[in-house]
Design a protein around this motif. Structure first.
Motif, mmCIF file in Angstrom:
data_model
loop_
_atom_site.group_PDB
_atom_site.id
_atom_site.type_symbol
_atom_site.label_atom_id
_atom_site.label_comp_id
_atom_site.label_asym_id
_atom_site.label_seq_id
_atom_site.Cartn_x
_atom_site.Cartn_y
_atom_site.Cartn_z
ATOM 1 N N MET A 1 0.848 -1.183 0.000
ATOM 2 C CA MET A 1 0.000 0.000 0.000
ATOM 3 C C MET A 1 0.886 1.235 0.000
ATOM 4 S SD MET A 1 -1.285 -0.023 3.970
ATOM 5 C CE MET A 1 -1.864 -1.710 3.839
ATOM 6 N N GLU A 4 1.077 6.928 2.086
ATOM 7 C CA GLU A 4 0.060 7.857 2.575
ATOM 8 C C GLU A 4 -1.236 7.149 2.975
ATOM 9 O OE1 GLU A 4 -0.099 7.920 -1.998
ATOM 10 O OE2 GLU A 4 1.413 7.888 -0.406
ATOM 11 N N ASP A 5 -1.318 5.836 2.755
ATOM 12 C CA ASP A 5 -2.507 5.094 3.171
ATOM 13 C C ASP A 5 -2.623 5.151 4.689
ATOM 14 O OD1 ASP A 5 -4.060 2.589 4.021
ATOM 15 O OD2 ASP A 5 -4.370 2.594 1.853
ATOM 16 N N CYS A 207 -11.393 -2.300 2.276
ATOM 17 C CA CYS A 207 -11.244 -0.849 2.230
ATOM 18 C C CYS A 207 -12.151 -0.194 3.264
ATOM 19 C CB CYS A 207 -11.553 -0.313 0.830
ATOM 20 S SG CYS A 207 -13.232 -0.693 0.266
ATOM 21 N N TRP A 209 -12.265 3.494 6.076
ATOM 22 C CA TRP A 209 -11.671 4.736 6.555
ATOM 23 C C TRP A 209 -11.514 4.687 8.070
ATOM 24 C CZ3 TRP A 209 -16.698 4.208 5.042
ATOM 25 C CH2 TRP A 209 -17.694 4.547 5.973
ATOM 26 N N THR A 222 -9.647 9.478 7.353
ATOM 27 C CA THR A 222 -8.646 9.159 6.331
ATOM 28 C C THR A 222 -8.920 7.757 5.803
ATOM 29 O OG1 THR A 222 -7.176 8.558 8.178
ATOM 30 C CG2 THR A 222 -6.767 10.662 7.067
ATOM 31 N N ASP A 223 -8.638 7.543 4.521
ATOM 32 C CA ASP A 223 -8.998 6.303 3.843
ATOM 33 C C ASP A 223 -7.871 5.271 3.894
ATOM 34 O OD1 ASP A 223 -11.389 7.493 3.128
ATOM 35 O OD2 ASP A 223 -10.635 8.161 1.184
ATOM 36 N N PHE A 224 -8.271 4.012 3.767
ATOM 37 C CA PHE A 224 -7.308 2.928 3.604
ATOM 38 C C PHE A 224 -7.878 1.909 2.622
ATOM 39 C CE2 PHE A 224 -10.135 0.834 6.576
ATOM 40 C CZ PHE A 224 -10.067 -0.501 6.207
ATOM 41 N N PHE A 226 -6.509 -2.192 0.867
ATOM 42 C CA PHE A 226 -5.475 -3.160 0.505
ATOM 43 C C PHE A 226 -6.150 -4.371 -0.118
ATOM 44 C CE2 PHE A 226 -6.605 -4.312 4.873
ATOM 45 C CZ PHE A 226 -6.753 -5.680 4.802
#
Length: 273
Positions: A1, A4-5, A207, A209, A222-224, A226
C-alpha cells in the motif's frame, strides 16, 4: 500500500504490541478478537529453539523484530513499505544500542529479495504477510527467494488466516471496530471496514476509513485500502513444496491447537530441503 494510506499510520493501533510501548488490558482483548494474541510469543519460541541470524519478511513497524533483537538475536527486517520501516527505525532509536545494532532494516520487495546473507537458519513470514502479496506468482517468487537465502535444513515459520473463517461475500455496509487509540496522538479512533467478493484468483479488496476524534471534538477521516489473496491449506503446502520447503507442523492457533477446517489461522513451520 502507498505510504500515505491511513493503515500505515494506524498500524500499531490496529495490531498493538504487548512488548513494546505501554500495553493496556484493552489491547489483550483486541488481539484475542482478531486472533493474534500470542503470535509474538510463538515466534520467539521458534527463534529461541532455532537461533539466528533471522530473516524476517514483512517486518512492518517492528512488532516482532524488536522483541527478537532484545533476545540477543540478529534480525534482517525486510519490508516493501518505507512508511512502515520509518516507524521501525523510530522505535529502534528508543532501544539500547545493542538492540539497535542487531536489527538490519532493509526496504526491498520480497519477490525479488537480494541480501548479502545466504545461509539464514530461520526465516519468518509473520501475520498474513504471504496473503498480503496478492499476486500468486509473486507469492511463489517470495517463497523461492526466501529459500535462496536459507541454509539447508533451515526453518521457515509463518501464519495466515484460514479462508473458510473469513467473510468472502461482498459487503455493502462498513463495519466499525471497537474504539482504539492512535499510536502517535493518543486520540481515540474507529476503523470502518468492508470487503469485496473474491475475484478469479481468490483476491479480495478490503477498504474503508478511520475516524479519529480530535481534542476539539471534530472528527478527522482518512482512507485505507489493501488487497489480499485467500490461500487454502492444500495450496499452501504445495507452494511451500515447490519452493523447497517441507511442512513440518500445522496448528490452528498460536497455542498449538490441532488444525481443523474451522480453525481461524494456519500457523506453520516448514524445513528447507
Amino acid at each position: 500500500m502507498p505510504d500515505e494510506d491511513a493503515a500505515v499510520r494506524y498500524y500499531d493501533g490496529d495490531y498493538p504490541s504487548l512488548e513494546t510501548g505501554d500495553p493496556r488490558p484493552e489491547q489483550v482483548v483486541q488481539l484475542e478478537r482478531i486472533g493474534i494474541l500470542g503470535d509474538v510469543a510463538w515466534y520467539k519460541e521458534v527463534a529461541a529453539r532455532v537461533g539466528g541470524p533471522i530473516l524476517e519478511v514483512g517486518a512492518g513497524t517492528g512488532r516482532l523484530s524488536i522483541p527478537l533483537a532484545r533476545m540477543g538475536l540478529e534480525v534482517w527486517a525486510v519490508d516493501v513499505s518505507a512508511g512502515m520501516l520509518a516507524q521501525l527505525r523510530a522505535k529502534l532509536e528508543r532501544e539500547e544500542a545493542s538492540v539497535r545494532a542487531r536489527v538490519h532494516v532493509v526496504q526491498q520487495d520480497a519477490a525479488t529479495l537480494d541480501l548479502p546473507v545466504r545461509d539464514f537458519p530461520l526465516a519468518l513470514l509473520p501475520f498474513n504477510t504471504l496473503m498480503l502479496i496478492p499476486d500468486p506468482e509473486d507469492e511463489r517468487a517470495t517463497l523461492a527467494a526466501i529459500a535462496a537465502h536459507a541454509a539447508p535444513g533451515a526453518v521457515l515459520a509463518l501464519d495466515v488466516m484460514n479462508p473458510s473463517t473469513l467473510p468472502l461475500e461482498p459487503e455493502r455496509t462498513p463495519a466499525p471496530s471497537e474504539p482504539r487509540t492512535a499510536p502517535d496522538t493518543g486520540n481515540r479512533y474507529v476503523r470502518m471496514a468492508m470487503n469485496t467478493g473474491l475475484d478469479a484468483q481468490r483476491r479480495q479488496r478490503v477498504c474503508g476509513w478511520y475516524d479519529e476524534l480530535l481534542p476539539d471534538g471534530t472528527v478527522h477521516s482518512t482512507d485505507f485500502a489493501f488487497r489480499w489473496r485467500m490461500i487454502v491449506r492444500d495450496e499452501l503446502e504445495a507452494m511451500l513444496a515447490d519452493a523447497g520447503f517441507a511442512m513440518e507442523t500445522l496448528a490452528g492457533d498460536f497455542e498449538d491447537a490441532a488444525w481443523t477446517p474451522e480453525s481461524r489461522r494456519m500457523v506453520v513451520t516448514a524445513r528447507r530441503n
